[in-house]
Scaffold this motif. Structure first.
Motif, PDB file in Angstrom:
ATOM      1  N   ILE A  17     -30.717  71.647-122.781  1.00  0.00           N
ATOM      2  CA  ILE A  17     -32.108  71.818-123.192  1.00  0.00           C
ATOM      3  C   ILE A  17     -32.193  73.211-123.795  1.00  0.00           C
ATOM      4  N   LEU A  18     -32.630  73.289-125.034  1.00  0.00           N
ATOM      5  CA  LEU A  18     -32.781  74.567-125.720  1.00  0.00           C
ATOM      6  C   LEU A  18     -34.261  74.902-125.817  1.00  0.00           C
ATOM      7  N   VAL A  19     -34.616  76.134-125.469  1.00  0.00           N
ATOM      8  CA  VAL A  19     -35.998  76.586-125.482  1.00  0.00           C
ATOM      9  C   VAL A  19     -36.124  77.744-126.457  1.00  0.00           C
ATOM     10  N   ALA A  20     -37.114  77.666-127.345  1.00  0.00           N
ATOM     11  CA  ALA A  20     -37.383  78.741-128.298  1.00  0.00           C
ATOM     12  C   ALA A  20     -38.741  79.346-127.971  1.00  0.00           C
ATOM     13  N   ILE A  21     -38.785  80.659-127.846  1.00  0.00           N
ATOM     14  CA  ILE A  21     -40.032  81.368-127.559  1.00  0.00           C
ATOM     15  C   ILE A  21     -40.291  82.352-128.687  1.00  0.00           C
ATOM     16  N   ASP A  22     -41.446  82.201-129.317  1.00  0.00           N
ATOM     17  CA  ASP A  22     -41.876  83.108-130.377  1.00  0.00           C
ATOM     18  C   ASP A  22     -42.953  83.998-129.782  1.00  0.00           C
ATOM     19  N   LEU A  23     -42.578  85.190-129.357  1.00  0.00           N
ATOM     20  CA  LEU A  23     -43.526  86.138-128.778  1.00  0.00           C
ATOM     21  C   LEU A  23     -44.013  87.045-129.894  1.00  0.00           C
ATOM     22  N   GLY A  24     -45.183  86.720-130.427  1.00  0.00           N
ATOM     23  CA  GLY A  24     -45.726  87.460-131.557  1.00  0.00           C
ATOM     24  C   GLY A  24     -46.740  88.496-131.148  1.00  0.00           C
ATOM     25  N   THR A  25     -47.112  89.357-132.064  1.00  0.00           N
ATOM     26  CA  THR A  25     -48.090  90.395-131.768  1.00  0.00           C
ATOM     27  C   THR A  25     -49.517  89.861-131.741  1.00  0.00           C
ATOM     28  N   THR A  26     -49.775  88.737-132.411  1.00  0.00           N
ATOM     29  CA  THR A  26     -51.102  88.134-132.413  1.00  0.00           C
ATOM     30  C   THR A  26     -51.117  86.807-131.663  1.00  0.00           C
ATOM     31  N   PHE A  27     -50.176  85.934-131.956  1.00  0.00           N
ATOM     32  CA  PHE A  27     -50.059  84.633-131.297  1.00  0.00           C
ATOM     33  C   PHE A  27     -48.619  84.408-130.887  1.00  0.00           C
ATOM     34  N   SER A  28     -48.417  83.591-129.855  1.00  0.00           N
ATOM     35  CA  SER A  28     -47.082  83.251-129.380  1.00  0.00           C
ATOM     36  C   SER A  28     -46.962  81.736-129.274  1.00  0.00           C
ATOM     37  N   GLY A  29     -45.734  81.248-129.331  1.00  0.00           N
ATOM     38  CA  GLY A  29     -45.500  79.812-129.246  1.00  0.00           C
ATOM     39  C   GLY A  29     -44.209  79.502-128.509  1.00  0.00           C
ATOM     40  N   VAL A  30     -44.096  78.242-128.078  1.00  0.00           N
ATOM     41  CA  VAL A  30     -42.917  77.771-127.351  1.00  0.00           C
ATOM     42  C   VAL A  30     -42.580  76.374-127.849  1.00  0.00           C
ATOM     43  N   ALA A  31     -41.284  76.112-128.008  1.00  0.00           N
ATOM     44  CA  ALA A  31     -40.815  74.774-128.361  1.00  0.00           C
ATOM     45  C   ALA A  31     -39.511  74.521-127.621  1.00  0.00           C
TER      46      ALA A  31
END
Length: 86
Positions: A17-31
Motif C-alpha cells: 500500500i503506497l500513501v502519498a501526502i501533499d503537505l502544502g502551505t495552504t491546502f494539504s491532501g492524501v491519496a
C-alpha cells in the motif's frame, strides 16, 4: 530499504500500500494505492468538520491550518470561522 522519492509503503503478502501526502502551505491532501491494483488510486476526500462529522466536507484538499483553544486542538475544516488559526 527506503522507498524511492520518500514514499512510505507497507509490504504484505498481497503487495504494498503506497500513501502519498501533499503537505502544502495552504491546502494539504492524501491519496493511496495498492500495488495489486495498478492504475487505481484513492484520494481521501472526506474530512471532519467543526462538529467532527464527515457529512458535509467533501474536498480533495483540506486547509493546512491548526487551532489551539479551550476545546483542544482542531485542524482543517474542524476550525470554526470565529476562531484564530495558524
Amino acid at each position: 530499504m527506503p522507498s524511492p522519492r520518500g514514499l512510505q509503503s507497507a509490504t504484505g503478502a498481497d503487495g504494498e500500500i503506497l500513501v502519498a501526502i501533499d503537505l502544502g502551505t495552504t491546502f494539504s491532501g492524501v491519496a493511496w494505492t495498492h500495488t495489486a491494483r495498478p492504475g487505481t488510486h484513492t484520494v481521501i476526500d472526506q474530512w471532519p468538520d467543526e462538529h467532527d462529522s464527515l457529512d458535509g466536507i467533501t474536498s480533495a484538499k483540506v486547509p493546512t491550518e491548526i487551532c489551539y483553544d479551550e476545546d483542544g486542538i482542531r485542524w482543517g475544516f474542524q476550525i470554526p470561522a470565529s476562531r484564530s488559526r495558524y
